[in-house]
Motif scaffolding. Sequence first.
Motif, PDB file in Angstrom:
ATOM      1  N   ALA A   1      43.828  30.485  68.409  1.00 29.44           N
ATOM      2  CA  ALA A   1      42.963  31.468  68.826  1.00 29.44           C
ATOM      3  C   ALA A   1      43.583  32.853  68.975  1.00 29.44           C
ATOM      4  O   ALA A   1      43.188  33.717  68.343  1.00 29.44           O
ATOM      5  N   ALA A   2      44.675  32.888  69.256  1.00 26.99           N
ATOM      6  CA  ALA A   2      45.622  34.129  69.152  1.00 26.99           C
ATOM      7  C   ALA A   2      45.866  34.615  68.008  1.00 26.99           C
ATOM      8  O   ALA A   2      45.745  35.853  67.604  1.00 26.99           O
ATOM      9  N   MET A   3      46.075  33.610  66.955  1.00 24.67           N
ATOM     10  CA  MET A   3      46.132  34.086  65.709  1.00 24.67           C
ATOM     11  C   MET A   3      44.803  34.568  65.175  1.00 24.67           C
ATOM     12  O   MET A   3      44.836  35.576  64.213  1.00 24.67           O
ATOM     13  N   PHE A   4      43.615  34.136  65.528  1.00 25.98           N
ATOM     14  CA  PHE A   4      42.497  34.676  65.003  1.00 25.98           C
ATOM     15  C   PHE A   4      42.288  36.018  65.591  1.00 25.98           C
ATOM     16  O   PHE A   4      41.796  37.018  64.958  1.00 25.98           O
ATOM     17  N   ILE A   5      42.557  36.435  66.871  1.00 26.98           N
ATOM     18  CA  ILE A   5      42.652  37.614  67.332  1.00 26.98           C
ATOM     19  C   ILE A   5      43.449  38.558  66.699  1.00 26.98           C
ATOM     20  O   ILE A   5      43.081  39.601  66.084  1.00 26.98           O
ATOM     21  N   GLU A   6      44.598  37.984  66.196  1.00 24.14           N
ATOM     22  CA  GLU A   6      45.627  38.983  65.705  1.00 24.14           C
ATOM     23  C   GLU A   6      45.148  39.281  64.083  1.00 24.14           C
ATOM     24  O   GLU A   6      45.189  40.537  63.805  1.00 24.14           O
ATOM     25  N   ALA A   7      44.324  38.456  63.455  1.00 28.15           N
ATOM     26  CA  ALA A   7      43.999  38.442  62.182  1.00 28.15           C
ATOM     27  C   ALA A   7      42.668  39.466  62.233  1.00 28.15           C
ATOM     28  O   ALA A   7      42.518  40.378  61.499  1.00 28.15           O
ATOM     29  N   LEU A   8      41.729  39.474  63.329  1.00 26.85           N
ATOM     30  CA  LEU A   8      40.724  40.121  63.190  1.00 26.85           C
ATOM     31  C   LEU A   8      41.295  41.799  63.594  1.00 26.85           C
ATOM     32  O   LEU A   8      40.656  42.807  63.164  1.00 26.85           O
ATOM     33  N   GLY A   9      42.189  41.772  64.535  1.00 26.15           N
ATOM     34  CA  GLY A   9      43.054  42.985  64.835  1.00 26.15           C
ATOM     35  C   GLY A   9      43.540  43.742  63.576  1.00 26.15           C
ATOM     36  O   GLY A   9      43.430  44.899  63.309  1.00 26.15           O
ATOM     37  N   ASP A  10      44.152  42.937  62.647  1.00 23.96           N
ATOM     38  CA  ASP A  10      44.546  43.514  61.481  1.00 23.96           C
ATOM     39  C   ASP A  10      43.382  43.909  60.506  1.00 23.96           C
ATOM     40  O   ASP A  10      43.529  45.283  60.046  1.00 23.96           O
ATOM     41  N   ALA A  11      42.280  43.231  60.708  1.00 25.07           N
ATOM     42  CA  ALA A  11      41.143  43.616  59.762  1.00 25.07           C
ATOM     43  C   ALA A  11      40.747  45.061  60.289  1.00 25.07           C
ATOM     44  O   ALA A  11      40.194  46.138  59.555  1.00 25.07           O
ATOM     45  N   GLY A  12      40.484  45.147  61.604  1.00 22.21           N
ATOM     46  CA  GLY A  12      40.007  46.158  62.348  1.00 22.21           C
ATOM     47  C   GLY A  12      40.804  47.687  62.033  1.00 22.21           C
ATOM     48  O   GLY A  12      40.286  48.620  61.600  1.00 22.21           O
ATOM     49  N   VAL A  13      42.277  47.429  62.197  1.00 24.83           N
ATOM     50  CA  VAL A  13      43.134  48.426  61.684  1.00 24.83           C
ATOM     51  C   VAL A  13      42.912  48.936  60.144  1.00 24.83           C
ATOM     52  O   VAL A  13      43.000  50.278  60.036  1.00 24.83           O
ATOM     53  N   LYS A  14      42.676  47.925  59.450  1.00 24.64           N
ATOM     54  CA  LYS A  14      42.552  48.142  58.023  1.00 24.64           C
ATOM     55  C   LYS A  14      41.575  49.013  57.689  1.00 24.64           C
ATOM     56  O   LYS A  14      41.399  49.876  56.998  1.00 24.64           O
ATOM     57  N   HIS A  15      40.352  48.738  58.644  1.00 21.44           N
ATOM     58  CA  HIS A  15      39.051  49.777  58.384  1.00 21.44           C
ATOM     59  C   HIS A  15      39.038  50.826  59.333  1.00 21.44           C
ATOM     60  O   HIS A  15      37.965  51.432  59.567  1.00 21.44           O
ATOM     61  N   GLY A  16      40.296  51.237  60.107  1.00 20.83           N
ATOM     62  CA  GLY A  16      40.211  52.385  60.822  1.00 20.83           C
ATOM     63  C   GLY A  16      40.429  52.477  62.295  1.00 20.83           C
ATOM     64  O   GLY A  16      40.494  53.390  62.977  1.00 20.83           O
ATOM     65  N   LEU A  17      40.087  51.141  62.990  1.00 21.89           N
ATOM     66  CA  LEU A  17      40.200  51.013  64.212  1.00 21.89           C
ATOM     67  C   LEU A  17      41.522  51.021  64.716  1.00 21.89           C
ATOM     68  O   LEU A  17      42.774  50.749  63.940  1.00 21.89           O
ATOM     69  N   THR A  18      42.034  51.357  66.056  1.00 18.66           N
ATOM     70  CA  THR A  18      43.310  51.452  66.533  1.00 18.66           C
ATOM     71  C   THR A  18      43.444  49.916  66.658  1.00 18.66           C
ATOM     72  O   THR A  18      42.704  49.013  66.950  1.00 18.66           O
ATOM     73  N   ARG A  19      44.651  49.548  66.813  1.00 14.84           N
ATOM     74  CA  ARG A  19      45.114  48.229  67.206  1.00 14.84           C
ATOM     75  C   ARG A  19      44.755  47.805  68.295  1.00 14.84           C
ATOM     76  O   ARG A  19      44.261  46.696  68.644  1.00 14.84           O
ATOM     77  N   ALA A  20      44.883  48.543  69.405  1.00 14.11           N
ATOM     78  CA  ALA A  20      44.631  48.205  70.859  1.00 14.11           C
ATOM     79  C   ALA A  20      42.887  47.937  71.062  1.00 14.11           C
ATOM     80  O   ALA A  20      42.648  46.743  71.459  1.00 14.11           O
ATOM     81  N   GLN A  21      42.375  48.803  70.237  1.00 14.42           N
ATOM     82  CA  GLN A  21      40.937  48.571  70.194  1.00 14.42           C
ATOM     83  C   GLN A  21      40.610  47.407  69.560  1.00 14.42           C
ATOM     84  O   GLN A  21      39.729  46.637  69.951  1.00 14.42           O
ATOM     85  N   SER A  22      40.947  47.112  68.401  1.00  9.51           N
ATOM     86  CA  SER A  22      40.767  45.809  67.597  1.00  9.51           C
ATOM     87  C   SER A  22      40.925  44.699  68.596  1.00  9.51           C
ATOM     88  O   SER A  22      40.188  43.690  68.443  1.00  9.51           O
ATOM     89  N   TYR A  23      42.187  44.279  69.114  1.00 12.64           N
ATOM     90  CA  TYR A  23      42.603  43.445  69.939  1.00 12.64           C
ATOM     91  C   TYR A  23      41.606  43.138  71.228  1.00 12.64           C
ATOM     92  O   TYR A  23      41.162  42.255  71.464  1.00 12.64           O
ATOM     93  N   ARG A  24      41.305  44.265  71.734  1.00 10.19           N
ATOM     94  CA  ARG A  24      40.236  44.220  72.869  1.00 10.19           C
ATOM     95  C   ARG A  24      38.970  43.680  72.372  1.00 10.19           C
ATOM     96  O   ARG A  24      38.279  42.903  73.091  1.00 10.19           O
ATOM     97  N   LEU A  25      38.347  44.262  71.294  1.00 10.22           N
ATOM     98  CA  LEU A  25      37.039  43.911  70.625  1.00 10.22           C
ATOM     99  C   LEU A  25      37.004  42.273  70.435  1.00 10.22           C
ATOM    100  O   LEU A  25      36.042  41.686  70.671  1.00 10.22           O
ATOM    101  N   ALA A  26      38.041  41.863  69.720  1.00 12.33           N
ATOM    102  CA  ALA A  26      38.203  40.535  69.171  1.00 12.33           C
ATOM    103  C   ALA A  26      38.510  39.483  70.260  1.00 12.33           C
ATOM    104  O   ALA A  26      37.912  38.581  70.400  1.00 12.33           O
ATOM    105  N   ALA A  27      39.272  40.104  71.392  1.00 14.40           N
ATOM    106  CA  ALA A  27      39.494  39.043  72.500  1.00 14.40           C
ATOM    107  C   ALA A  27      38.217  38.727  73.305  1.00 14.40           C
ATOM    108  O   ALA A  27      37.884  37.871  73.790  1.00 14.40           O
ATOM    109  N   GLN A  28      37.282  40.075  73.538  1.00 12.97           N
ATOM    110  CA  GLN A  28      36.222  39.988  74.400  1.00 12.97           C
ATOM    111  C   GLN A  28      35.361  39.055  73.666  1.00 12.97           C
ATOM    112  O   GLN A  28      34.479  38.422  74.349  1.00 12.97           O
ATOM    113  N   MET A  29      35.189  39.327  72.329  1.00 12.63           N
ATOM    114  CA  MET A  29      34.423  38.489  71.562  1.00 12.63           C
ATOM    115  C   MET A  29      34.379  36.937  71.870  1.00 12.63           C
ATOM    116  O   MET A  29      33.651  36.304  71.845  1.00 12.63           O
ATOM    117  N   LEU A  30      35.608  36.542  71.784  1.00 13.84           N
ATOM    118  CA  LEU A  30      35.911  35.170  72.021  1.00 13.84           C
ATOM    119  C   LEU A  30      35.645  34.608  73.530  1.00 13.84           C
ATOM    120  O   LEU A  30      34.893  33.840  73.462  1.00 13.84           O
TER     121      LEU A  30
END
Length: 263
Positions: A179-208
Amino acid sequence: MSELNVGFIGFGNMAQAMAEGFLRTGALRPEQIHPCARNWEKLCANTEPRGIRPCRDSREVVEASDLVILAVKPYLLQEVTEPIRDLLREKTVVSVAAGYPFEKLEQLLLPGTHHLSTCPNTPVAVAEGIIVCEERHSLTEEEFRTVKQLFEKVALVETVDTAHLSVAGTVCGCTPAYAAMFIEALGDAGVKHGLTRAQSYRLAAQMLVGTGKLHLETGHHPGAMKDAVCSPGGTTIVGVASLERSGFRSAVIDAIDAVENRQ
């Protein structure tokens, strides 16, 4: 619970997660927790910030405790239980060591010892864990009720038969890493499209967290939950189709197979 003393023989990541959860929820006070570990300096570093008094050795732990949690690596279990088998016979013993169901643990302990084998996961630290308990055990009804009440403060407690203890432990115990790998991958995807890494990780973690809670509270089939988000011709189904082409679900199943089929 206010009078229950809990000992940890071994105070690594899992034991610390359990202790943290007990303290966070108020299930136990620091003075009710009694841990020991081989590395005294590291033990002190891990206990003092939590207000827990460390014990010098396993005998001190057992003598101070009503419930003793065996939390060492499986290959060390025989070595650490041998010198204290006489003391453990007078206590409630819970093992969190993988690969030690009832029969195998029974061989290490003296006849008449009351023991239970479990498989917890690290989210117990934030009271969102899982603790799988083996259906076969030698606790009295009162002892099992006490253990279950304590564990329910920090986890979903699930009882399974011995034949399924291993896979249940894998599904709950190994998968926080996946699950942590999934959060990390979603974070990378968010960063790729302009989100900050902290935002991407928070969004992905809360989604799970939210998706898991939604399933637990509604009991809806995961497939139905997926379908509810997939509008005809919409954006979500495009992503679902991409995951299917990449073998997402089969990769997850293969990961569980790999653990269960290891030599």
